[in-house]
Design a protein around this motif. Structure first.
Motif, PDB file in Angstrom:
ATOM      1  N   GLU A   1       0.829  -1.206   0.000  1.00 15.15           N
ATOM      2  CA  GLU A   1       0.000   0.000   0.000  1.00 15.15           C
ATOM      3  C   GLU A   1       0.864   1.258   0.000  1.00 15.15           C
ATOM      4  O   GLU A   1       0.485   2.292  -0.562  1.00 15.15           O
ATOM      5  CB  GLU A   1      -0.924   0.007   1.218  1.00 15.15           C
ATOM      6  N   GLN A   2       2.046   1.176   0.652  1.00 13.60           N
ATOM      7  CA  GLN A   2       2.936   2.341   0.655  1.00 13.60           C
ATOM      8  C   GLN A   2       3.398   2.678  -0.764  1.00 13.60           C
ATOM      9  O   GLN A   2       3.461   3.849  -1.168  1.00 13.60           O
ATOM     10  CB  GLN A   2       4.160   2.103   1.553  1.00 13.60           C
TER      11      GLN A   2
ATOM     12  N   ARG B   1      -8.157   0.375  -0.972  1.00 15.46           N
ATOM     13  CA  ARG B   1      -8.628  -0.986  -0.633  1.00 15.46           C
ATOM     14  C   ARG B   1      -7.893  -1.964  -1.553  1.00 15.46           C
ATOM     15  O   ARG B   1      -8.200  -2.073  -2.738  1.00 15.46           O
ATOM     16  CB  ARG B   1     -10.141  -1.079  -0.821  1.00 15.46           C
ATOM     17  N   LYS B   2      -6.899  -2.667  -0.977  1.00 13.30           N
ATOM     18  CA  LYS B   2      -6.038  -3.554  -1.763  1.00 13.30           C
ATOM     19  C   LYS B   2      -6.530  -4.993  -1.640  1.00 13.30           C
ATOM     20  O   LYS B   2      -6.930  -5.439  -0.567  1.00 13.30           O
ATOM     21  CB  LYS B   2      -4.587  -3.447  -1.291  1.00 13.30           C
ATOM     22  N   SER B   3      -6.487  -5.694  -2.747  1.00 14.50           N
ATOM     23  CA  SER B   3      -6.876  -7.102  -2.781  1.00 14.50           C
ATOM     24  C   SER B   3      -5.623  -7.969  -2.900  1.00 14.50           C
ATOM     25  O   SER B   3      -4.531  -7.495  -3.247  1.00 14.50           O
ATOM     26  CB  SER B   3      -7.811  -7.357  -3.971  1.00 14.50           C
TER      27      SER B   3
ATOM     28  N   VAL C   1       2.851   6.180  -5.620  1.00 14.13           N
ATOM     29  CA  VAL C   1       2.631   6.381  -7.060  1.00 14.13           C
ATOM     30  C   VAL C   1       1.448   7.299  -7.301  1.00 14.13           C
ATOM     31  O   VAL C   1       1.517   8.244  -8.106  1.00 14.13           O
ATOM     32  CB  VAL C   1       2.441   5.032  -7.766  1.00 14.13           C
ATOM     33  N   PHE C   2       0.340   7.073  -6.594  1.00 12.70           N
ATOM     34  CA  PHE C   2      -0.913   7.764  -6.931  1.00 12.70           C
ATOM     35  C   PHE C   2      -1.161   9.018  -6.109  1.00 12.70           C
ATOM     36  O   PHE C   2      -2.105   9.747  -6.382  1.00 12.70           O
ATOM     37  CB  PHE C   2      -2.097   6.801  -6.766  1.00 12.70           C
ATOM     38  N   GLU C   3      -0.342   9.282  -5.084  1.00 15.32           N
ATOM     39  CA  GLU C   3      -0.544  10.533  -4.363  1.00 15.32           C
ATOM     40  C   GLU C   3      -0.091  11.731  -5.191  1.00 15.32           C
ATOM     41  O   GLU C   3      -0.382  12.878  -4.856  1.00 15.32           O
ATOM     42  CB  GLU C   3       0.209  10.500  -3.042  1.00 15.32           C
ATOM     43  N   GLN C   4       0.652  11.477  -6.276  1.00 14.61           N
ATOM     44  CA  GLN C   4       1.007  12.561  -7.193  1.00 14.61           C
ATOM     45  C   GLN C   4      -0.211  13.097  -7.940  1.00 14.61           C
ATOM     46  O   GLN C   4      -0.190  14.223  -8.438  1.00 14.61           O
ATOM     47  CB  GLN C   4       2.058  12.076  -8.196  1.00 14.61           C
ATOM     48  N   CYS C   5      -1.256  12.287  -8.042  1.00 15.10           N
ATOM     49  CA  CYS C   5      -2.467  12.716  -8.754  1.00 15.10           C
ATOM     50  C   CYS C   5      -3.374  13.571  -7.885  1.00 15.10           C
ATOM     51  O   CYS C   5      -4.247  14.265  -8.408  1.00 15.10           O
ATOM     52  CB  CYS C   5      -3.245  11.496  -9.253  1.00 15.10           C
ATOM     53  N   GLY C   6      -3.210  13.511  -6.568  1.00 15.73           N
ATOM     54  CA  GLY C   6      -4.058  14.281  -5.672  1.00 15.73           C
ATOM     55  C   GLY C   6      -4.177  13.585  -4.336  1.00 15.73           C
ATOM     56  O   GLY C   6      -3.544  12.553  -4.057  1.00 15.73           O
ATOM     57  N   GLU C   7      -5.025  14.174  -3.487  1.00 16.76           N
ATOM     58  CA  GLU C   7      -5.202  13.653  -2.136  1.00 16.76           C
ATOM     59  C   GLU C   7      -5.960  12.317  -2.184  1.00 16.76           C
ATOM     60  O   GLU C   7      -7.066  12.231  -2.727  1.00 16.76           O
ATOM     61  CB  GLU C   7      -5.973  14.662  -1.291  1.00 16.76           C
TER      62      GLU C   7
END
Length: 581
Positions: free
Chosen positions: A112-113, A129-131, A118-124
C-alpha cells in the motif's frame, strides 16, 4: 423510471453546472418525470447511474499533463511509459460523480505504501482498498484527480532495480463504481436543484407587482371616516377606492343604503371641481402656447437678421477683404444659422397648421390669401436654395486652395526631413567615433592601473617581510631589557628611604614635572591642582603641596611680585638637583 418531476429546469441547470449534457443519448429530454427531492429516502429506489443520458464521455487529457508520456521515477519504484503507437487503453463508461478508480496489474510484491507513493502525485488519496489478487481500489478527494490517475494507465511498473516477475507489472487504471461517490453526487444534485428553485422563486417574487393595500371592512365608524375623506380634495382618491371595494363586496343593504347614497352624492360633487380644474389647465396651456409662439417668432426674426448679415458679408464687395480662415468661418456660421432657422420655421409652421385645423370654417382665411402665402413661402425657399448654392460653391473654391497649400507644405516638410535625417546620421557617426576613442583611453588606463596594482602588491610583500624582521628584533631586545631589570632589582630594594612612597605619587611627580617643564616661569599651586583635578577629581591641594615640599631637589618654591601682587610659584629644578645628587 417513471418518477414524478416538479421542476425539470432545476435538474437541467444542476447538470449543466457539473458540465454534463442535459439531453439523453437519443436526443430526448433527460428524465422528464424525475424529482430531485426523491431518490435516497426510505422506500424509494435510488438513481441508477447507468441510465441512458447520465453517462459522461471521458474528458480529454488535462492541459497541465504532457502530451508525450515520459518515465516517472519514484523513491521505491519506476514507471515506464507504454508504446506511443499503441491505441489508448479502453475504459468503461464513467459513473456520475466518480472519485474512485480501479487499478489492476500491480506487482505481487507491491504494498500500500508503494501504491500511495505512485498515486498521491495525482491528488489527495482518501482510502486504498487492496486485494490479494494484484489489484486495488483508490478513492480520491476530488473528481478531477481521477483524470490524472487515468493518465497512468498502460505504464509498466518496476520495484527498485529488480527484474523479477513478482516485482514488475503493467498498470490498468479504470473508472470504478462506488456507493459513496454516487451518494455524494446525488446530494450535490439535490442541493443544486434546491438552490435553482430558490433562485427562481426569488426572481418571481421580485418581478411580481405589489399587492394593493388592504381595505378595511365596513362599519358605521369606518363609513363616517370615509364620508369625511370624500369631502377632502387631498384624500378623495383613497376614499373613492374604499367606497368602490365596499360596493363590490356587497356591503349595500337596506340598513346601509342611506349611508352609501350620501357617499355617492359627495363623490358626485367632485365632478364640477374636476371640470373646473380641467378648464383651468386648458387655459394655462393656451396661454403657454401663445407665449411660445410669440417667443419663437421673435427668435426667427433675429435668425433672419443674422442670416442676412452673413449673406451681405458673402457678397463680392466685402468677401474679397477677408482672409481665407475668416471666409471659412463665415461660411460655416452661415450654414449653421440657416439650418437652425429652417428647423424653427418648420416648427412654427406646424403650430400654425394645428391651429388652422382647430379653427372653424368661419375663421378660415380666403383661398386667394392662402395661395399668396404659399407662393411667398415658395419664393423664399427658392431664394434660400440659391444662396446655399452660392455659399457651397465658395466653400469648394476655398477647400481647393487649402489642399494646394497643404501639398506645397508637405513637399517642403519632406525635403526638410531628408536634410535633418542626414544631419542626425552625421551626428551619430561622430558620437560613435568619440565613444570608440573614449573606450581605447579607458582600456589604456585600465592596463596602467593593473601594473600599478602589481607594484603595490610587491611593495606590500616587502613591507610585511620587514615587519617580521622588526618583530624578531623587538622580541630579542625585550629579553635583554628583562635581564637588565632583574639585575637592577636588588639596587632598588636598597633604596628604601625614598621620599616617594607609592606608585600614585610617582605618577603625580611625573605629571607635575611635565606640566612645570612646559611653564618655565613657574605656576601657582592652585593652577597645578586645577590641571591635576581634570585627570582625577579626588586629588586635593594639600596632598600635592606636601609631596612637592618633600621633593626639594625636584621642585622649588619662589616668591614673585611686590606688595599686594606677591605670589608663590613652584618651578621645576630636576636638572639642577640631578647634578647635586
Amino acid at each position: 423510471m417513471g418518477l414524478p418531476m416538479s421542476d425539470p429546469t432545476a435538474w437541467t441547470t444542476a447538470m449543466n453546472n457539473l458540465g454534463m449534457a442535459p439531453m439523453g443519448m437519443t436526443g430526448q429530454p433527460l428524465l422528464p418525470d424525475f424529482d430531485p427531492a426523491l431518490g435516497m429516502m426510505t422506500g424509494i429506489p435510488p438513481i441508477n447511474p447507468m441510465m441512458p443520458g447520465l453517462g459522461i464521455v471521458p474528458p480529454p487529457i488535462p492541459p497541465d499533463m504532457p502530451a508525450v508520456k515520459e518515465i516517472i521515477h519514484c523513491k521505491s519504484c519506476t514507471l515506464f511509459p507504454p508504446n506511443p503507437h499503441l491505441p489508448p487503453p479502453a475504459t468503461r463508461e464513467r459513473p456520475p460523480g466518480c472519485k474512485t478508480v480501479f487499478v489492476g496489474g500491480l506487482p505481487e510484491n507491491g504494498t500500500e505504501q508503494i501504491i500511495m507513493e505512485v498515486f498521491e502525485q495525482c491528488g489527495e488519496v482518501i482510502a486504498i482498498r487492496k486485494s490479494k489478487k494484484n489489484f486495488c481500489h483508490i478513492r480520491f478527494a476530488e473528481e478531477f484527480m481521477v483524470d490524472k490517475a487515468l493518465y497512468l494507465s498502460g505504464y509498466r511498473i518496476r520495484l527498485g532495480s529488480s527484474t523479477d516477475k513478482k516485482d514488475t507489472g503493467r498498470l490498468h487504471v479504470d473508472f470504478a463504481q462506488a456507493r459513496d461517490d454516487l451518494y455524494e453526487w446525488e446530494c450535490k444534485q439535490r442541493m443544486l436543484a434546491r438552490e435553482e428553485r430558490h433562485r427562481r422563486r426569488l426572481e418571481e417574487e421580485r418581478f411580481r407587482p405589489p399587492s394593493p393595500p388592504p381595505v378595511v371592512h365596513y362599519s358605521d365608524h369606518e363609513c363616517s371616516v370615509v364620508a369625511e375623506k370624500l369631502k377632502d380634495d387631498t384624500k378623495f382618491l383613497e376614499a373613492i377606492q374604499t367606497l368602490l371595494t365596499w360596493i363590490e363586496r356587497g356591503e349595500v343593504n337596506r340598513r346601509t343604503a342611506n349611508n352609501f347614497y350620501s357617499m355617492i352624492q359627495s363623490a358626485n360633487s367632485h365632478i364640477r371641481r374636476l371640470v373646473n380644474e380641467k378648464a383651468a389647465h386648458e387655459k394655462e396651456m393656451e396661454e403657454a402656447k401663445e407665449k411660445f409662439k410669440l417667443a419663437l417668432s421673435g427668435i426667427l426674426v433675429q435668425f433672419e437678421q443674422i442670416v442676412a448679415v452673413y449673406h451681405s458679408a458673402s457678397k463680392q464687395k466685402a468677401w474679397d477683404h477677408f482672409t481665407k480662415a475668416q471666409r471659412k468661418n463665415i461660411s460655416v456660421w452661415c450654414k449653421q444659422a440657416e439650418e437652425i432657422r429652417n428647423i424653427h420655421n418648420d416648427e412654427l409652421m406646424g403650430i400654425r397648421r394645428e391651429e388652422e385645423m382647430e379653427m372653424s370654417d368661419e375663421e378660415i382665411e380666403d383661398p386667394s390669401e392662402m395661395k399668396e402665402t404659399e407662393e411667398s413661402v415658395l419664393v423664399s425657399q427658392v431664394e434660400a436654395l440659391k444662396e446655399e448654392n452660392d455659399s457651397l460653391r465658395w466653400q469648394l473654391d476655398a477647400y481647393r486652395n487649402e489642399v494646394e497649400l497643404l501639398k506645397q507644405e508637405q513637399g517642403k516638410a519632406s525635403r526638410d526631413e531628408d536634410t535633418t535625417k542626414e544631419q542626425q546620421m552625421k551626428l551619430l557617426q561622430q558620437a560613435l567615433q568619440g565613444m570608440q576613442k573614449h573606450l581605447l583611453k579607458v582600456q589604456d588606463e585600465y592596463k596602467k592601473r593593473e601594473a600599478e596594482l602589481e607594484k603595490v602588491r610587491e611593495d606590500k610583500l616587502k613591507i610585511e617581510a620587514l615587519l617580521e624582521n622588526l618583530k624578531e628584533q623587538e622580541s630579542s631586545t625585550s629579553r635583554v631589557c628583562a635581564c637588565s631589570q632583574e639585575k637592577e632589582c636588588p639596587v632598588e630594594k636598597t633604596l628604601s628611604n625614598s621620599p616617594v612612597k607609592s606608585e600614585r605619587e610617582v605618577l603625580l611627580v611625573g605629571i607635575i614635572s611635565t606640566f612645570l617643564h612646559v611653564h618655565p616661569f613657574g605656576a601657582s599651586i592652585e593652577y597645578i591642582c586645577s590641571y591635576l583635578q581634570r585627570l582625577d577629581s579626588k586629588i586635593c591641594t594639600a596632598e600635592v603641596e606636601v609631596l612637592m615640599t618633600r621633593l626639594q631637589n625636584t621642585f622649588r618654591q619662589e616668591l614673585s611680585g611686590v606688595g599686594a601682587s606677591l605670589e608663590k610659584r613652584w618651578k621645576f629644578c630636576g636638572f639642577d638637583g640631578l647634578k647635586m645628587t
